[in-house]
Write a protein that holds these residues in place. Structure first.
Motif: not given
Length: 273
Positions: A16-22, A51-55, A119-135
């Motif tokens: 992945l490049n710096k934009e977290h894309q291939i 990972a699946m949406p990326l590959v 937010e730094k972690l959230n930026k790793f996902q271009k498409e939010l298929n795997y959602r965070p849940e604050v607990v």
């Protein structure tokens, strides 16, 4: 190189490049390699839903190793292998009263649970298929997870946390820094190289027939197991010094993996980007 039949690559900091894309160029090179019957394996610390949406951008079937080896999906996206950390093992770590300045994350099957928004972690996902849940983890009864990790801006503080956890848990977990600010824990039996060996057995090939590319300590065993392992130019200096026998190639920002593969395995007319 004539014996090479398998190409294995990490994602973040590698393919992945710096934009977290291939990049389009990387897609082109990998498609050419696939058309020439090379077996492609992507091995990442990311969750499979992430990972699946990326590959998918490859537009051809691959083997996918995720969560540092805790999940394996075949080219038909069928789950071949899964292994989780037991709830009690995770609870014994969280009972250490980890400072809330650390972001704590548990990879669950459908969501990733965290003690706070990062937010730094959230930026790793271009498409939010795997959602965070604050607990509040103290209120969670089932802590069973694919992977547990901690992030902090200070690598030194993460090392201190690692040492604190391993005092009484070294027999339970394998661990690695996928990035200098990401400390990851998996079950002791889980590693990218172990998962890859299962795929190679299915395909009736060996590590001697494979090359691999990575940039993190979670890639170390994979890099040293294959016939040729290559370290990204953007990898931590400490990893380069630890594995001085391995060649360093260009950075992920400049399509280091694709350019190396094109120069090593493809005809001159394919090298143009």
């Amino acid at each position: 190189m004539d014996k090479i039949k398998v190409i294995i690559t990490d994602l973040d900091g590698t393919l992945l490049n710096k934009e977290h894309q291939i990049s389009d160029y990387s897609k082109k090179i990998f498609k050419e390699l696939y058309d020439r019957n090379y077996l492609i394996i992507v091995a990442t610390g990311r969750h499979h839903l992430d990972a699946m949406p990326l590959v998918a951008g490859f537009d051809f079937p691959i083997y996918l190793v995720t969560s540092n080896g805790a999940r394996i999906h075949n080219p038909n996206k069928e789950l071949l292998f899964s292994f989780d950390i037991e709830s009690d093992a995770i609870k014994s770590v969280l009972d250490l009263e980890i400072d809330p300045e650390f972001t704590t994350v548990l990879f669950k099957e459908d969501v990733w649970q965290t003690n706070k928004t990062n937010e730094k972690l959230n930026k790793f996902q271009k498409e939010l298929n795997y959602r965070p849940e604050v607990v509040n983890f103290k209120n969670e009864t089932d802590l069973k997870a694919i992977k547990m990790f901690f992030t902090h801006e200070s690598h030194g503080k993460l090392i201190e946390l690692r040492d604190k956890i391993l005092v009484n848990h070294d027999h339970l977990f394998s661990h690695a820094f996928s990035l200098p600010y990401c400390l990851e824990f998996m079950d002791k039996s889980v590693d990218k190289s172990v998962a890859i060996s299962k795929i190679l057995e299915i395909e009736n090939v060996r590590f001697d027939n494979a090359v691999s590319f990575g940039d993190g300590y979670n890639d170390e065993k994979m890099l040293t197991a294959t016939a040729h392992g290559y370290i990204m130019g953007n990898a931590p200096e400490s990893l380069k010094k630890k594995l001085p026998q391995l060649q360093i190639i260009d950075t992920n920002e400049f399509d280091g993996v694709a350019k190396f593969l094109a120069a090593s395995f493809l005809d001159a007319d394919v090298l143009k980007n």
